[in-house]
Design a protein around this motif. Structure first.
Motif, PDB file in Angstrom:
ATOM      1  N   THR A  10       0.843  -1.263   0.068  1.00 16.66           N
ATOM      2  CA  THR A  10       0.072   0.123   0.047  1.00 16.66           C
ATOM      3  C   THR A  10       0.728   1.190  -0.006  1.00 16.66           C
TER       4      THR A  10
ATOM      5  N   THR B  76      -5.468   1.063  -2.175  1.00 10.68           N
ATOM      6  CA  THR B  76      -4.855   2.283  -2.810  1.00 10.68           C
ATOM      7  C   THR B  76      -3.175   2.061  -2.579  1.00 10.68           C
TER       8      THR B  76
ATOM      9  N   THR C  30       0.099   4.194  -2.693  1.00 14.41           N
ATOM     10  CA  THR C  30       0.705   5.519  -2.627  1.00 14.41           C
ATOM     11  C   THR C  30       2.209   5.494  -2.538  1.00 14.41           C
TER      12      THR C  30
ATOM     13  N   LEU D 257      -9.720  -0.274  -7.306  1.00 20.25           N
ATOM     14  CA  LEU D 257     -10.195  -0.232  -5.790  1.00 20.25           C
ATOM     15  C   LEU D 257     -11.661  -0.691  -5.637  1.00 20.25           C
TER      16      LEU D 257
END
Length: 170
Positions: free
Chosen positions: A119, A147, A149, A168
């Protein structure tokens, strides 16, 4: 507090810089480097992992690994968390990587695979092949995942080679 947004407008301000090939980057920033550097390739062709990197980070700023690297844990708590790591094979992230104090740059000759359970990654990742955001075998928007990042950048040396695979769940 940084929220992490992509620049998508054609008029975005940035300085154009052409990165040509993996071999050019390796020549400039590993072979010709005057920084503390090492070839940290594991013996007998075994797969490099975060233990290999943690050990090399004790003394070196520029690291070369001839072969593939498999990240299965973060480097949090490593003696140094800033380095340029050249990977002459593929790079796979099977776990979150780095923290807010990280300054790791990966330069990868092969592909980069970020598995769907990852993630967050604190790193700049430059690949001369494809970068997959939900595992090596994914196709565009085909994998339901959390998600992802990236605190840093994903850079493919060939245009259009970042494969955004996550759809998602929410």
């Amino acid at each position: 507090n940084y929220t992490g947004n992509c620049v998508i407008h054609l008029k975005a301000a940035f300085v154009s810089y052409k990165i040509t090939t993996y071999e050019d980057l390796k020549s400039l920033y590993y072979i010709q480097s005057k920084a503390a550097k090492t070839d940290a390739t594991p013996a007998y062709g075994s797969l490099a992992d975060q233990g290999t990197l943690r050990s090399a980070l004790n003394s070196y700023d520029v690291i070369l690994i001839r072969g593939s690297v498999n990240i299965t844990a973060s480097l949090g708590g490593a003696p140094k968390t800033a380095a340029v790591i050249f990977v002459d094979g593929d790079l796979t992230f099977n776990n979150n990587f780095g923290d807010a104090d990280s300054g790791i740059v990966f330069v990868v000759k092969g592909y980069v695979s970020i598995t769907q359970n990852v993630t967050q990654i604190y790193s700049v990742i430059i690949s001369s092949d494809k970068i997959y955001t939900a595992g090596y075998s994914c196709t565009t928007n085909s994998t339901t995942a959390n998600t992802l990042t990236i605190y840093g950048s994903l850079i493919s040396l060939s245009p259009g080679k970042i494969v955004f695979c996550r759809s998602l769940a929410d």
